[in-house]
Design an enzyme around this catalytic site. Structure first.
Site, mmCIF file in Angstrom:
data_model
loop_
_atom_site.group_PDB
_atom_site.id
_atom_site.type_symbol
_atom_site.label_atom_id
_atom_site.label_comp_id
_atom_site.label_asym_id
_atom_site.label_seq_id
_atom_site.Cartn_x
_atom_site.Cartn_y
_atom_site.Cartn_z
ATOM 1 N N LYS A 69 0.827 -1.230 0.035
ATOM 2 C CA LYS A 69 -0.118 0.039 0.029
ATOM 3 C C LYS A 69 0.750 1.414 0.018
ATOM 4 C CE LYS A 69 -3.146 -0.985 -0.589
ATOM 5 N NZ LYS A 69 -3.707 -1.785 -1.795
ATOM 6 N N HIS A 122 7.489 -7.771 -1.800
ATOM 7 C CA HIS A 122 6.955 -6.833 -0.593
ATOM 8 C C HIS A 122 8.056 -7.635 0.368
ATOM 9 C CE1 HIS A 122 3.607 -4.619 -1.950
ATOM 10 N NE2 HIS A 122 2.700 -5.766 -2.028
ATOM 11 N N SER A 137 -5.055 2.753 4.109
ATOM 12 C CA SER A 137 -5.099 2.517 2.521
ATOM 13 C C SER A 137 -5.200 1.013 2.954
ATOM 14 C CB SER A 137 -4.039 2.753 1.814
ATOM 15 O OG SER A 137 -3.996 1.937 0.614
HETATM 16 S S1 PPS Z 1 -0.457 -2.982 -3.112
HETATM 17 O O1 PPS Z 1 -1.644 -3.927 -3.016
HETATM 18 O O2 PPS Z 1 0.425 -3.358 -1.735
HETATM 19 O O3 PPS Z 1 0.260 -3.476 -4.194
HETATM 20 O O4 PPS Z 1 -1.210 -1.619 -3.021
HETATM 21 P P1 PPS Z 1 -0.202 -0.289 -3.770
HETATM 22 O O5 PPS Z 1 -0.167 -0.287 -5.305
HETATM 23 O O6 PPS Z 1 1.314 -0.035 -3.031
HETATM 24 O O7 PPS Z 1 -0.904 0.825 -3.055
HETATM 25 C C1 PPS Z 1 -2.179 1.262 -3.304
HETATM 26 C C2 PPS Z 1 -2.103 2.800 -2.894
HETATM 27 O O8 PPS Z 1 -1.514 3.586 -4.007
HETATM 28 C C3 PPS Z 1 -2.574 4.568 -4.777
HETATM 29 N N1 PPS Z 1 -2.379 4.738 -6.086
HETATM 30 C C4 PPS Z 1 -2.006 5.949 -6.440
HETATM 31 N N2 PPS Z 1 -2.109 7.226 -6.095
HETATM 32 C C5 PPS Z 1 -1.797 8.091 -6.840
HETATM 33 N N3 PPS Z 1 -1.690 8.216 -8.221
HETATM 34 C C6 PPS Z 1 -1.822 6.892 -8.750
HETATM 35 N N4 PPS Z 1 -1.530 7.047 -10.101
HETATM 36 C C7 PPS Z 1 -1.816 5.876 -7.930
HETATM 37 N N5 PPS Z 1 -2.032 4.556 -8.395
HETATM 38 C C8 PPS Z 1 -2.003 3.813 -7.251
HETATM 39 C C9 PPS Z 1 -3.936 3.794 -4.462
HETATM 40 O O9 PPS Z 1 -5.172 4.830 -4.550
HETATM 41 C C10 PPS Z 1 -3.771 3.213 -2.875
HETATM 42 O O10 PPS Z 1 -3.905 4.430 -1.928
HETATM 43 P P2 PPS Z 1 -5.101 4.715 -1.240
HETATM 44 O O11 PPS Z 1 -4.515 5.735 -0.258
HETATM 45 O O12 PPS Z 1 -5.814 3.681 -0.667
HETATM 46 O O13 PPS Z 1 -6.099 5.403 -2.213
#
Ligand code: PPS
Length: 285
Positions: A44, A99, A129
């Site tokens: 996340k 991870h 998140s």
């Molecule tokens: S995972 O399941 O661990 O692989 O998740 P991960 O991709 O690490 O994290 C998900 C959060 O990243 C946000 N996200 C983004 N934020 C801004 N811009 C872009 N393009 C973007 N892509 C993914 C996503 O919304 C999750 O955060 P939260 O706070 O839940 O919205």
């Protein structure tokens, strides 16, 4: 209960898509090659954002690949069943997602020139998140409330273990040439500069219009609309009611969810557990 996770060497893993033998092999036997790039994160923290950015850098901003192949097949998860087997059979440069905590990471990395991009994010936002994400899946134990999840997170009783330990250990690598430390907050604040930094790190040169395309197709909105990136194609065994990876995409959302007491408790734990790092290393307020 123990059975709510798959335990490996004291670290809780998701119960679907993961298998003890595969995790063991990926930690002990995986052989890195000099041309490999690894996106490494605590869950996340912006893993998938980084995946789309790196994929787009590879195609010089052309969105065809990210719009036609699911995100989990473009950058395979090292420690998962699906990822490991495909990775070891894949020829040429590999884009790998991982991870794993530092102490479980394959040792072959240290004798290779493979590169790691490590993305950190305010653990308070990581917590929020994760709470909303995991609650929609069958991957892990579901907390009954944010209060419960808060306790688990502080103790490290969540998938991939303690944020504090994961981050402390990986940050010890931050001065190596083949390790790029980025933060979700900095990417968010100035995405374009970050993309340039990643290009430099990977030895890629992009024309200004190509850079603009990377920026455009990796934006929150573009990713949210791209069914290859937004997790809408997730297996229904994992998420029977669907899953939306792109939930909010902001910094500081924890302020909408933590109580004052939780915020104070978190500060205290953070200061204790992350003591010794230079001020300014963590770019969140
Ligand atoms: S995972 O399941 O661990 O692989 O998740 P991960 O991709 O690490 O994290 C998900 C959060 O990243 C946000 N996200 C983004 N934020 C801004 N811009 C872009 N393009 C973007 N892509 C993914 C996503 O919304 C999750 O955060 P939260 O706070 O839940 O919205």
């Amino acid at each position: 209960a123990m059975s709510d996770y798959l335990w490996f060497e004291g670290i809780p893993f998701p119960i679907i898509e993961y298998e003890k033998e595969i995790i063991e092999k990926s930690c002990d036997k995986f052989v890195f090659r000099d041309e490999d790039t690894v996106i490494l994160t605590y869950p996340k923290s912006g893993t998938n954002w980084m995946k789309d950015i790196v994929c787009l850098i590879q195609t010089k901003g052309d969105p065809t690949w990210i719009q036609s192949v699911p995100i989990w097949d473009r950058s395979l998860w090292l420690e998962s069943q699906r990822g490991y087997q495909k990775l070891i059979n894949k020829e040429g440069p590999r884009l790998i997602t991982c991870h794993l905590p530092f102490h479980l990471f394959p040792k072959s990395f240290f004798s290779s020139k493979a590169k790691i991009i490590y993305v950190i994010r305010n653990p308070r936002d990581v917590l929020v998140s994760g709470y909303f994400f995991w609650s929609k899946t069958k991957l892990v134990k579901i907390p009954e409330s944010l209060t419960t999840y808060f306790e688990w997170f502080i103790k490290g009783n969540v998938v991939f273990g303690s944020w504090f330990e994961h981050t402390r250990a990986w940050l010890s690598m931050r001065k190596r040439d083949n390790f790029l430390l980025l933060s979700y907050e900095d990417i968010k604040k100035d995405t374009k500069s970050t993309i340039k930094k990643i290009c430099d790190f990977l030895g890629k040169k992009l024309e200004p219009d190509e850079l603009d395309m990377v920026l455009k197709y990796s934006s929150f909105q573009a990713m949210k609309e791209n069914k290859m990136s937004n997790f809408s194609l997730i297996n229904e065994v994992v998420a029977p009611n669907g899953l939306d990876l792109l939930r909010k995409g902001t910094t500081g959302d924890w302020k909408n969810h933590f109580t004052v007491a939780q915020a104070e408790a978190f500060d205290k734990v953070f200061q204790e557990k992350m003591a010794g790092f230079p001020p300014g290393l963590f770019p969140w307020e």
